[in-house]
Design an enzyme around this catalytic site. Structure first.
Site, PDB file in Angstrom:
ATOM      1  N   VAL A 211       0.835  -1.200   0.000  1.00 30.32           N
ATOM      2  CA  VAL A 211       0.000   0.000   0.000  1.00 30.32           C
ATOM      3  C   VAL A 211       0.871   1.252   0.000  1.00 30.32           C
ATOM      4  CG1 VAL A 211      -1.870   1.224   1.155  1.00 30.32           C
ATOM      5  CG2 VAL A 211      -1.794  -1.268   1.222  1.00 30.32           C
ATOM      6  N   ASP A 212       1.961   1.229   0.739  1.00 30.98           N
ATOM      7  CA  ASP A 212       2.887   2.358   0.726  1.00 30.98           C
ATOM      8  C   ASP A 212       3.440   2.595  -0.679  1.00 30.98           C
ATOM      9  OD1 ASP A 212       2.770   3.250   3.330  1.00 30.98           O
ATOM     10  OD2 ASP A 212       4.434   2.018   4.032  1.00 30.98           O
ATOM     11  N   VAL A 213       3.862   1.518  -1.336  1.00 32.30           N
ATOM     12  CA  VAL A 213       4.436   1.658  -2.677  1.00 32.30           C
ATOM     13  C   VAL A 213       3.396   2.204  -3.654  1.00 32.30           C
ATOM     14  CG1 VAL A 213       5.456   0.404  -4.618  1.00 32.30           C
ATOM     15  CG2 VAL A 213       6.162  -0.133  -2.281  1.00 32.30           C
TER      16      VAL A 213
END
Length: 411
Positions: free
Chosen positions: A177-179
């Protein structure tokens, strides 16, 4: 492949200055992409400790650098400053005055408390593109929630469709999700820079982890919004395609991904079970999904007789998407065998580090790897000297670069 910093190429974003107030993963991933594309990225870090990920390990390199930090911080200069100290604050305001882009991922309200909100900064630099990355948005109760990838994987539904079986939710093996949020932030900033060419004004770009995940779950999300279907955990199976999953072999699992009926017939022929291709239970994709358990047993009974390497060779020769489950080392080896540049060396002969390559290829303005991830405060003196030098030339003639040199001129 070793980066050559002596003759830096013209990048797609050469001349763009990025004031990088981000840390950890989502926003630093975005700013690293800008650096790869030629932007001058100045990473603002807390004196003494710096980015949290400088201390996230193991694993560490032989020089005791956290590989987590190294993964998203190449092509940046490290500038240490304390936003609460007046002298440092003045330097940061001057940096922002000269910047094209500011990216931050503090909790909502943090930048405003230091006089660095978008509204406050747009008054001194109307061309500034200001990107704010949050966990759940910047308004109301959402602003107070901490944005951690694992948390968002849970509450955003990703874990509800990921795992070995019903009732066994599992997170993705990387902070996915961060990426994805970093990628969306980069797209938003690039769009705002393009709009600035027309309007002459910057704007506020906001992305958050939860909204990014809901959008990125694509068919699963719209299966719910348009069809009312709430998906569950299917393990390695696909909700709409079959066979599209893992199968056992005599050594390690192999993936077989069949996208249409023609491929399925070819698969059955390659496996030596042509009769399965004529079975009415498997004649169409819809039928195969409805009879997935029987299909699974039929194919697995054959694949388990040979190795993953055998089936990769045989099925690939028949045009069937197929591949073994590789570990990271095997994955990099496969990329190399296929002629891809997946691993690059950044830095000088005396001080270099091996990193994963940027996957973007541009024919005229290629990505470049001109700076290894910086040590804490490594570029503080040169950045401060630039900030205390002649002011930036006003647009449209301006071409930002520290010391009037493109990124990579200083090591």
């Amino acid at each position: 492949m070793t980066a050559d910093s002596q003759d830096p190429p013209l990048g797609a974003l050469t001349g763009i200055v990025v004031a990088d107030f981000s840390r950890v993963l989502a926003a630093p991933y975005a700013t690293m992409l800008f650096g790869d594309l030629g932007a001058d990225v100045i990473k603002v870090e807390r004196p003494g400790s710096g980015d949290d990920t400088r201390h996230w390990g193991p694993p560490f390199t032989d020089d005791h650098e956290a590989t987590y930090f190294l993964s998203v911080n190449r092509n940046k200069r490290s500038f240490t400053a304390d936003m609460s100290e007046q002298a440092d604050h003045d330097d940061l305001v001057e940096l922002i005055r000269r910047a094209d882009v500011l990216i931050e991922n503090f909790r909502p309200g943090t930048m405003a408390r230091h006089g660095l909100s978008y509204e406050q900064l747009a008054a001194i630099n109307p061309r500034l593109v200001y990107c704010s990355v949050t966990g759940f948005g910047s308004e109301g109760a959402a602003a107070a929630l901490p944005g951690y990838d694992l948390l968002v994987q849970a509450v955003g539904g990703l874990m509800s469709v990921t795992g070995p079986g019903p009732g066994e939710p599992v997170k993705a093996g990387v902070a996915l999700v961060d990426v994805l949020t970093g990628l969306h932030a980069a797209i938003g900033v690039l769009a705002a820079l393009r709009a600035r060419e027309t309007t002459g004004r910057g704007q506020l770009v906001e992305v958050n982890l939860l909204s990014t995940l809901l959008s990125s779950m694509v068919n699963q999300s719209v299966g719910y919004t348009a069809g009312g279907a709430v998906p569950g955990i299917l393990g390695n199976r696909h909700p709409s395609i079959a066979p599209y999953q893992l199968f056992p072999t005599s050594d390690r699992p192999v993936v077989i991904a069949v996208g249409n009926d023609r491929q399925f017939a070819q698969l059955c022929a390659a496996l030596g079970i042509p009769e399965a291709g004529n079975d009415p239970r498997f004649a169409t994709n819809t039928a195969r999904v409805a009879h997935i358990d029987e299909l699974d047993r039929t194919i697995a009974a054959r694949t388990v007789e040979q190795t993953a390497a055998h089936w990769y060779r045989v099925l690939s020769a028949h045009g069937i998407p197929c591949g073994p489950v590789n570990d990271i080392s095997q994955a990099f080896a496969m990329a190399s065998e296929l002629g891809l540049t997946a691993r690059i060396t950044v830095g000088t002969d005396q001080d270099s580090v091996d990193l994963a390559a940027n996957p973007i290829t541009l024919s005229d303005t290629p990505v470049s790897y001109l700076r290894r991830p910086p040590r804490l405060g490594q570029h503080a003196d040169e950045v401060r000297a630039w900030l205390n030098g002649p002011p930036a030339i006003e647009p449209p003639q301006h071409h930002h670069s520290i010391n009037n040199q493109p990124m990579g001129a200083h090591q």
